[in-house]
Design a protein around this motif. Sequence first.
Motif, PDB file in Angstrom:
ATOM      1  N   PHE A   1      27.848 -30.200 -30.087  1.00  0.00           N
ATOM      2  CA  PHE A   1      27.475 -29.065 -30.653  1.00  0.00           C
ATOM      3  C   PHE A   1      25.905 -28.839 -30.254  1.00  0.00           C
ATOM      4  O   PHE A   1      25.380 -27.628 -29.968  1.00  0.00           O
TER       5      PHE A   1
ATOM      6  N   LEU B   1      31.440 -28.702 -39.314  1.00  0.00           N
ATOM      7  CA  LEU B   1      31.233 -28.054 -37.928  1.00  0.00           C
ATOM      8  C   LEU B   1      32.251 -26.874 -37.771  1.00  0.00           C
ATOM      9  O   LEU B   1      32.038 -25.943 -37.462  1.00  0.00           O
TER      10      LEU B   1
ATOM     11  N   THR C   1      29.129 -21.624 -32.807  1.00  0.00           N
ATOM     12  CA  THR C   1      29.857 -22.388 -33.831  1.00  0.00           C
ATOM     13  C   THR C   1      31.386 -21.905 -33.644  1.00  0.00           C
ATOM     14  O   THR C   1      32.154 -22.803 -34.074  1.00  0.00           O
TER      15      THR C   1
END
Length: 597
Positions: free
Chosen positions: A257, A307, A376
Amino acid sequence: MSELSNLVDKAEDIGVVGSPSSTSHLKLDILGRAADKRLVGSMAVLKYTQDGHANYALGQITEVSLYNPFVMDPTMRSIIRQRGSVEPITERQDTHSADMLISAVFQESGDGLDPSSFSTVPSTGSRIKTINQDIVDKLVSPYSKEISYIGKIFGTDVLMPSLFRNFGNEAEGGLGEAMHIGVFGKSGSGKSFLGKMILASYMRHKQMTLLVVDPQGEFSKMKNDKNLMDYVEKTLGRKIEFYDLSKLVLLPEIELFKQILVKSKFLKDLGIKNMDNQEDGADEIAKILSHDWGHSIASGITGRINLWDAYQRPVFDHVWERLTHTRPRNGEQIPIVIERIYSTPSYRDKVFSDMQDITRNPERLEAFYQKWRKVTSLFGREGMGPSNNLALILKAIGKRGDGRIIIINLSEAEVPDYLFWNEEIKKVAINQILQRIAEVAKDQYNEGGSLNSLVVLDEAHEFAPRERTDEEEIIELRDTLTTAVRETRKYNLGWMFISQTLSSLDRRIIEQLRMYFIGYGLAYGIELSGVRELLAGNDSAIRLYQQFQDPKSSYTKPKYSFMCIGPSSPMSFSQIPLFLNSLNYPKEFLNINDKTN
């Protein structure tokens, strides 16, 4: 007389053993009636006696030569130059000879046919026969249940049998170890078609798991071919699972990420220009997401943030709030998170001031949320949570005998607008996939099990280039692949690399391959040097390879020729190459192989 011996005796004579000959190749004296036949590339068979047993040596004719000693006389050459021909010197005194590379030997025994070796040279005058389909079928009859067909013997209509065995235990008919494969050829050489036929040949093994990492979407086109899908489902009794990023989320790993967040320029657009500071900013955002916030706070967030939930607007608002959060110090309100990114007050205050302006402007804040959501959403989005992540799909690799066929399409053409995706991110994602596969294989092996799986990587030269590079994603991906090919064979995890060139693929991968399929376009310069190295300087094979026709030069259907090195066929027991013209894909491939299943 055996059935095979009878078939060989009835086959057409094309020549006899000549001199000089050796146990590596034979010199053939071509019979007059065969002098006008197309012989180069065709396969011939020689029946001879060795250790009291009938043996059958197979080989392909790589070159035909013409010799006429009379026309070499200077006076005769002058006359021929004037007349064009001189009876009975020209044509009638011509002698044709050929080179034949021995690729396999079968010996008849009481139990049938066994692999043998060419350990003696038959006498001159021994008959050489052209091979036909009946002879081929008889020779490979012991392997009939495992045979598939991806091509025909070069320059003929005789099917070349291929043998793509599974990697499972030998007691269950497998190899007992994995096989690494390389398919090479310039763009338009038919390498993708051949790769698909090899993949479909492995599909015959129901206990074998096959995974295709498809960066350009080439293999994903298979789902549009109804005949192929029917063959896989009805004939083979299997199903191909197709995934693209609209159906997948990446593994929820915080380091991945952070990498993607930096590459998305989200932090740069906030005014954090320096790369080191951007990485510090990504670290701070990761801490915000992973911190246990306990009871509900102003943004409504409680606990740690997964996440796969990070795409939601409340999470973005929470992250933004924490980034701009201040504490009093010496009469000032200090943005403590930004201070950890920028220690210099002037830079810190500039970024903080810009973020305050964005906060006061709903449209600008919404634009930053959309950038955040694109990143995301790679890890989770509406209807796509942890059950859709690659970890669960890749678990299939660890289940011995599960036998799933999975194609993951990472082509940019298939990426929805709501996801952030580019070539850099693709390389990072592929590295994550391949690392996880290698980890699963090692874990399975350490637990006393083994895999029976093949991973296919298309356009491999883009991800493991031979030349030096400063691109971090490429360095990591190349290291992953070179480590995998060294270590995973014993785990029964094999790799198939499809590449446009030999010279541009990392040498450490080339050296670990066992089967090579070399298509048109590598016959010059540094590419030819690579081919010559694989052939150990076999000049006869190289000259035949150089005769491959450019598929695009044909006025009819393209003809895709390949040189095969390694144990891809029972017609070759050594590193002596075989030459074939690939079947038309998918129609001809399906028609022929559907009958053999």
